[in-house]
Scaffold this motif. Structure first.
Motif, mmCIF file in Angstrom:
data_model
loop_
_atom_site.group_PDB
_atom_site.id
_atom_site.type_symbol
_atom_site.label_atom_id
_atom_site.label_comp_id
_atom_site.label_asym_id
_atom_site.label_seq_id
_atom_site.Cartn_x
_atom_site.Cartn_y
_atom_site.Cartn_z
ATOM 1 N N THR A 404 0.908 -1.222 0.191
ATOM 2 C CA THR A 404 0.154 -0.060 -0.016
ATOM 3 C C THR A 404 0.735 1.225 0.156
ATOM 4 N N TYR A 405 1.799 1.222 0.937
ATOM 5 C CA TYR A 405 2.734 2.350 0.883
ATOM 6 C C TYR A 405 3.433 2.528 -0.613
ATOM 7 N N ILE A 406 3.926 1.458 -1.164
ATOM 8 C CA ILE A 406 4.794 1.444 -2.308
ATOM 9 C C ILE A 406 3.924 2.151 -3.508
ATOM 10 N N ALA A 407 2.511 1.676 -3.476
ATOM 11 C CA ALA A 407 1.498 2.097 -4.443
ATOM 12 C C ALA A 407 0.861 3.643 -4.319
ATOM 13 N N SER A 408 1.171 4.087 -3.168
ATOM 14 C CA SER A 408 0.794 5.490 -2.739
ATOM 15 C C SER A 408 1.304 6.604 -3.776
ATOM 16 N N ALA A 409 0.560 7.476 -4.020
ATOM 17 C CA ALA A 409 0.866 8.523 -4.922
ATOM 18 C C ALA A 409 2.500 9.316 -4.792
ATOM 19 N N PRO A 410 2.602 9.662 -3.326
ATOM 20 C CA PRO A 410 3.782 10.169 -3.237
ATOM 21 C C PRO A 410 4.982 9.204 -3.438
ATOM 22 N N ILE A 411 4.744 8.080 -3.378
ATOM 23 C CA ILE A 411 5.973 7.088 -3.311
ATOM 24 C C ILE A 411 5.840 6.417 -4.685
ATOM 25 N N ALA A 412 4.907 5.735 -5.326
ATOM 26 C CA ALA A 412 5.035 5.338 -6.704
ATOM 27 C C ALA A 412 5.847 5.653 -7.482
ATOM 28 N N ILE A 413 6.642 5.112 -8.332
ATOM 29 C CA ILE A 413 7.638 5.555 -9.398
ATOM 30 C C ILE A 413 7.222 5.293 -10.575
ATOM 31 N N ASN A 414 7.403 6.188 -11.741
ATOM 32 C CA ASN A 414 7.322 6.252 -12.943
ATOM 33 C C ASN A 414 8.740 6.461 -13.780
ATOM 34 N N VAL A 415 9.286 5.596 -14.234
ATOM 35 C CA VAL A 415 10.867 5.708 -14.701
ATOM 36 C C VAL A 415 10.594 6.454 -16.043
ATOM 37 N N VAL A 416 9.716 6.693 -16.505
ATOM 38 C CA VAL A 416 9.573 7.328 -17.778
ATOM 39 C C VAL A 416 9.847 8.895 -17.546
ATOM 40 N N ASN A 417 9.333 9.625 -16.211
ATOM 41 C CA ASN A 417 9.742 10.664 -15.676
ATOM 42 C C ASN A 417 10.903 10.465 -15.086
ATOM 43 N N VAL A 418 12.048 10.730 -15.674
ATOM 44 C CA VAL A 418 13.450 10.352 -14.993
ATOM 45 C C VAL A 418 13.588 11.262 -13.848
#
Length: 505
Positions: A404-418
């Motif tokens: 749940t923590y990893i998926a939360s908006a402040p934490i989730a990562i999108n590697v396209v946005n370097v």
């Protein structure tokens, strides 16, 4: 008779005098400076290198001798650095958090563990001493171990001060060692770590190794991991060299730290003489507490590590001390508020101390991938696994809580946005390094993550967070010519606002 290691400046930086040739053994159960020696020493006798490595590791991880940086903690319990990165805040007598310190004493590095390591290296390379030294482990295994730990300690010393005595340090007969450029020191650290990892010979393990118990495979992983960490330090100042060293280390056949079972950790004991330095710091429990900045970062992200990292100020309430208040404002605030202190899990006498962890290395690998240094790794997976490993290391094992923590908006990562991904990777490293303030301080200087705000009542000329420690004041008289030469390279003064070589805006 008893011989005590002498520690004037002539010995501090170089001359080991005759002690390097005397046979010796440490009193049973003693980790201090004194050695018992034969009253009729033979010129070709050697002391116990197993006791020297025990002493070097112990003093590195915990208690140093007189004049240590920030009390007596050389590495893992550096309260001053922990305040610079705002893990903790002073509760009374504000000084460090206002950047009042202008210099740091380095004698406990040079006359302490670095002296022990130099002696081990001397014993195992001298043609007349090698055979006797080998009773405590093969010569190559002793040399490899000593070289790796020496590189680790010197990485801390040069990152604290910048240009420092290195090539001449702890050399017999050299009383006034020159200061070496940090870039040259780094190049040699990379060389030493690589060569030492390849030097282990499968012979008798080094007796007295209280870090890895003579396990060569763990020492190799530590050496490669440290080389990767140091390589990333060069991401701004010399990315080509950094990438080359990183790739060399990550591709080494011995591997590097990737799981919690491989963490480089120090097994402190449940006694006052061999305890975790944060237990020692916490005996001054009213002197500091958790910083408001750090607590609020964890709270704002609903981070499940908060109850482990900090004690509750009152049931269910976590409150940090505002960072950088002067004495009057601080007294007013603390008289009206109950604040959180360092979590109980971190301050037990036998709480392990971590030099390098799997979480740190996975975040290092994720950053290297985002920088384009390495291919074939998955930055997103490394980032998420790093968070899992760090929480599991702290005893947080509920899969739903972690995911749940990893998926939360402040934490989730999108590697396209370097840019955003790098920010989040570096922020998680800040959390994962807690409470290793010195490593976090080096990372903050390199990345400016997290966005720390300087103390409102800062006392240093720039009013900004310091960038280094000032050279010891004794250097101006005891090693004047070399000290002045170092200042000219630094910019003309010994200011804590000067930047070390790799620290670029």
């Amino acid at each position: 008779m008893r011989n005590k290691i002498i520690k004037p400046f002539s010995l501090l930086m170089g001359t080991m005098l005759t002690i390097a040739l005397l046979p010796g053994c440490k009193k049973a159960g003693e980790f201090g400076d004194q050695y018992i020696t034969d009253p009729n020493p033979n010129a070709n006798s050697v002391g116990s290198t197993s006791q020297l490595i025990t002493n070097a590791l112990y003093r590195s991880a915990g208690r140093g001798s007189g004049g240590a940086v920030n009390g007596d903690m050389l590495t893992l319990g550096d309260k001053e650095a922990a305040e610079y990165v705002q893990y903790i805040s002073e509760a009374i007598y504000p000084g460090t958090s206002l950047y009042a310190s202008t210099y740091g004493e380095w004698s406990s590095y040079y006359t302490g563990p670095l002296m022990d390591l130099a002696t081990i290296i001397n014993y195992n390379t001298d043609a007349t001493l090698r055979e006797q030294a080998s009773k405590h482990g093969s010569n190559n295994n002793q040399l490899a171990t000593a070289r790796i730990w020496k590189a680790y300690l010197f990485s801390i010393v040069t990152d604290r001060w910048g240009d420092v005595p290195y090539f001449d340090a702890n050399k017999i007969g050299i009383i006034n060692p020159k200061y070496d450029r940090q870039q040259d020191i780094y190049n040699d650290l990379f060389k030493e770590l690589k060569e030492a990892a390849d030097q282990f010979d499968g012979g008798i393990a080094f007796k007295g190794d209280i870090l890895f118990n003579g396990d060569a495979s763990k020492w190799k992983k530590f050496a490669n991991s440290l080389r990767m960490v140091l390589a990333l330090r060069l991401s701004k100042v010399d990315p080509a060299t950094g990438k080359a060293q990183y790739m060399s280390a990550i591709s080494h056949p011995a591997g590097y730290i990737t799981t919690n079972t491989e963490n480089a950790s120090f097994a402190y004991q449940n006694n006052r003489d061999f305890r975790n330095p944060w237990h020692n710091n916490h005996t001054e429990s009213n002197a500091f507490g958790m910083s408001e900045f750090f607590v609020n970062l964890l709270k704002n992200n609903n981070d499940p590590r908060l109850p482990v990292m900090a004690d509750a100020a009152s049931p269910g309430v976590y409150r940090g001390i505002p960072y950088g208040l002067d004495a009057g404002n601080l007294a007013t605030w603390t008289s009206a508020n109950v604040y959180s202190k360092l979590g109980a899990a971190y301050r037990q006498q036998n709480t392990p101390g971590y030099f390098i962890t799997a979480s740190q290395m996975l975040l290092t690998r994720a950053e290297a991938a985002l920088l384009g240094w390495v291919t074939g790794t998955n930055a997103k997976n490394d980032y998420e696994d790093a968070i899992r490993f760090d929480m599991q290391r702290l005893g947080i094992t509920n899969t739903t809580t972690i995911n749940t923590y990893i998926a939360s908006a402040p934490i989730a990562i999108n590697v396209v946005n370097v840019a955003d991904a790098l920010q989040k990777v570096r922020m998680q490293k800040y959390f994962a390094l807690f409470p290793n303030g010195f490593e976090a301080f080096s990372e903050w200087r390199r990345t400016n993550v997290p966005p720390l705000v300087p103390a409102q009542y800062a006392l240093n000329p720039s009013k900004q967070i310091p960038r280094r420690w000032g050279y010891p004041t004794s250097e101006a008289t005891l090693n004047a010519a070399n000290y002045q030469a170092a200042l000219s390279v630094l910019g003309g003064d010994n200011s804590i606002d000067r930047r070390v070589w790799w620290d670029k805006p």
